[in-house]
Write an enzyme that holds these catalytic residues in place. Structure first.
Site, mmCIF file in Angstrom:
data_model
loop_
_atom_site.group_PDB
_atom_site.id
_atom_site.type_symbol
_atom_site.label_atom_id
_atom_site.label_comp_id
_atom_site.label_asym_id
_atom_site.label_seq_id
_atom_site.Cartn_x
_atom_site.Cartn_y
_atom_site.Cartn_z
ATOM 1 N N LEU A 7 5.746 3.073 21.130
ATOM 2 C CA LEU A 7 5.307 4.452 21.349
ATOM 3 C C LEU A 7 5.783 5.415 20.261
ATOM 4 C CD1 LEU A 7 3.437 5.004 23.614
ATOM 5 C CD2 LEU A 7 5.325 5.893 24.960
ATOM 6 N N LYS A 49 0.816 -1.228 0.000
ATOM 7 C CA LYS A 49 0.000 0.000 0.000
ATOM 8 C C LYS A 49 0.850 1.280 0.000
ATOM 9 C CE LYS A 49 -4.278 -1.624 2.161
ATOM 10 N NZ LYS A 49 -5.224 -1.427 3.278
HETATM 11 P P1 NAP Z 1 0.269 -2.814 10.380
HETATM 12 O O1 NAP Z 1 0.575 -1.556 9.661
HETATM 13 O O2 NAP Z 1 1.218 -3.955 10.304
HETATM 14 O O3 NAP Z 1 0.070 -2.421 11.942
HETATM 15 C C1 NAP Z 1 -0.140 -3.422 12.912
HETATM 16 C C2 NAP Z 1 -0.469 -2.789 14.264
HETATM 17 O O4 NAP Z 1 -0.732 -3.861 15.184
HETATM 18 C C3 NAP Z 1 0.681 -1.976 14.868
HETATM 19 O O5 NAP Z 1 0.155 -0.904 15.631
HETATM 20 C C4 NAP Z 1 1.340 -3.003 15.799
HETATM 21 O O6 NAP Z 1 2.025 -2.423 16.900
HETATM 22 C C5 NAP Z 1 0.125 -3.732 16.322
HETATM 23 N N1 NAP Z 1 0.465 -5.045 16.848
HETATM 24 C C6 NAP Z 1 0.847 -6.145 16.140
HETATM 25 N N2 NAP Z 1 1.071 -7.184 16.987
HETATM 26 C C7 NAP Z 1 0.836 -6.716 18.246
HETATM 27 C C8 NAP Z 1 0.889 -7.304 19.544
HETATM 28 N N3 NAP Z 1 1.239 -8.593 19.718
HETATM 29 N N4 NAP Z 1 0.558 -6.542 20.606
HETATM 30 C C9 NAP Z 1 0.200 -5.240 20.450
HETATM 31 N N5 NAP Z 1 0.133 -4.620 19.249
HETATM 32 C C10 NAP Z 1 0.444 -5.346 18.158
HETATM 33 O O7 NAP Z 1 -1.139 -3.404 9.936
HETATM 34 P P2 NAP Z 1 -2.391 -2.598 9.327
HETATM 35 O O8 NAP Z 1 -2.296 -2.580 7.859
HETATM 36 O O9 NAP Z 1 -2.512 -1.322 10.083
HETATM 37 O O10 NAP Z 1 -3.598 -3.610 9.680
HETATM 38 C C11 NAP Z 1 -4.012 -3.788 11.024
HETATM 39 C C12 NAP Z 1 -5.319 -4.577 11.094
HETATM 40 O O11 NAP Z 1 -6.366 -3.877 10.423
HETATM 41 C C13 NAP Z 1 -5.234 -5.951 10.434
HETATM 42 O O12 NAP Z 1 -5.889 -6.864 11.282
HETATM 43 C C14 NAP Z 1 -6.021 -5.798 9.145
HETATM 44 O O13 NAP Z 1 -6.652 -6.997 8.758
HETATM 45 C C15 NAP Z 1 -7.064 -4.764 9.558
HETATM 46 N N6 NAP Z 1 -7.569 -4.001 8.409
HETATM 47 C C16 NAP Z 1 -8.889 -4.157 8.080
HETATM 48 C C17 NAP Z 1 -9.412 -3.471 7.006
HETATM 49 C C18 NAP Z 1 -10.867 -3.654 6.644
HETATM 50 O O14 NAP Z 1 -11.261 -3.327 5.511
HETATM 51 N N7 NAP Z 1 -11.708 -4.125 7.545
HETATM 52 C C19 NAP Z 1 -8.601 -2.612 6.236
HETATM 53 C C20 NAP Z 1 -7.254 -2.463 6.612
HETATM 54 C C21 NAP Z 1 -6.751 -3.177 7.701
HETATM 55 P P3 NAP Z 1 3.578 -1.977 16.770
HETATM 56 O O15 NAP Z 1 3.559 -0.638 16.126
HETATM 57 O O16 NAP Z 1 4.060 -1.943 18.163
HETATM 58 O O17 NAP Z 1 4.271 -3.027 15.942
#
Ligand code: NAP
Length: 296
Positions: free
Chosen positions: A168, A81
């Protein structure tokens, strides 16, 4: 031996059929092909949508290949993305603000990039009669989905936003980004300082905790945290009801999962590609059809 439906689908594809698809890695479990092809059948638009897995390091080739093959548009998913933004001829201002593109439209010289995640999430809230106007917002997470959520909340009139994240520094950077565009109070807290939050908040769960291997986990465990939430939105849609949503529901919150966001971001992309706007009645019929076909 073909079934009747297969013959029908094959007869629908011709030399004039427009081709669209999703690029990402992996795309195997994506619901986008089902949603987009349902939209084309429902609206009787001559197009087809396919999954295109793109291996690490081959994004540039994939975009040039799409251009050469006259592919009319793509959705872009994890992990491209952000990277895809370097391969476009135009980027929509909202996508620039969010710092990510999830929709490409072929426009003559190359692909233009848009982001429909924030609009998709906003439509999902609207369909549930949730307003963000003058509300206190909590965002758990500071990744790509959090950024789209924050920009959306700031755009639609939130009073204050609290970002809680494991790392953070990432939350601090996001707070700076939001304040670049909006005059809004944004505070950053570690996940274990949730007790400093005010009550009656709308909380967006944007971390990946609650799906896959962590499906029995929530980013914040303590039940008292959930007493501070009047509306809980989890961006995850598989499982339908995450532990985060279960805990919030137990404390009396109104809960929404990520399926609406997924559906409406897909519909928004379809509208961009075809220069159309679906009516409320079409939206409702499509929602019903797609929800019946979701294999979760
Ligand atoms: P991303 O950029 O990889 O961000 C992941 C986030 O999760 C970060 O804040 C990360 O924290 C946190 N995280 C991961 N493992 C963790 C743990 N064990 N404990 C605490 N925090 C944790 O991913 P993203 O693209 O933002 O996507 C995140 C979620 O949104 C996914 O589940 C995705 O499926 C969902 N999503 C849904 C839609 C929809 O259309 N419904 C669209 C987009 C995304 P750190 O910064 O500390 O690593």
């Amino acid at each position: 031996m073909f079934t009747k439906d297969q013959v029908k689908i094959n007869n629908l594809i011709s030399g004039t059929t427009k081709v669209y698809g999703i690029i990402g890695n992996p795309v195997t479990f994506s619901l986008s092909p089902m949603i987009q092809n349902t939209l084309s059948s429902f609206l009787e638009i001559d197009s087809i949508y396919l999954p295109f897995p793109v291996e690490d390091g081959r994004l540039s080739n994939a975009i040039r290949g799409g251009h050469a093959l006259n592919i009319q548009g793509f959705n872009v998913t994890h992990p491209y993305k952000q990277d895809v933004m370097g391969h476009l001829t135009y980027i929509d201002p909202l996508a620039k603000q969010i710092g990510a593109v999830n929709t490409l439209k072929y426009e003559g010289k190359g692909y233009s990039g848009y982001n429909t995640d924030a609009d998709g999430l906003y439509t999902s809230l609207k369909q549930n009669n949730i307003s963000l106007e003058d509300k206190e917002i909590i965002v758990l997470g500071a990744g790509g989905a959090a950024r789209a959520t924050l920009m959306m909340a700031a755009k639609y009139g939130a009073r204050s936003i609290y970002i809680l994240n494991r790392t953070l520094d990432k939350a601090d950077l996001l707070a700076i980004e939001v304040k670049k565009y909006y005059n809004i109070n944004v505070e950053v807290l570690p996940l274990d300082e949730w007790h400093k939050l005010p009550g009656d908040c709308i909380c967006f769960q944007t971390t990946s905790v609650g799906m896959g291997k962590s499906k029995d986990k929530a980013p914040i465990d303590h039940d008292d945290f959930y007493k501070k939430i009047s509306v809980a939105i989890d961006l995850i849609y598989n499982p339908f009801e995450t532990l985060f949503l279960k805990k919030a529901k137990r404390q009396g919150s109104y809960t929404i999962n990520g399926l609406g966001m997924l559906l409406y971001q897909a519909i928004k992309a379809y509208e961009i590609w075809n220069n159309i706007e679906l009516t409320d009645s079409q939206l409702r019929q499509i929602e019903d059809t797609i929800e019946r076909n979701i294999p979760i």
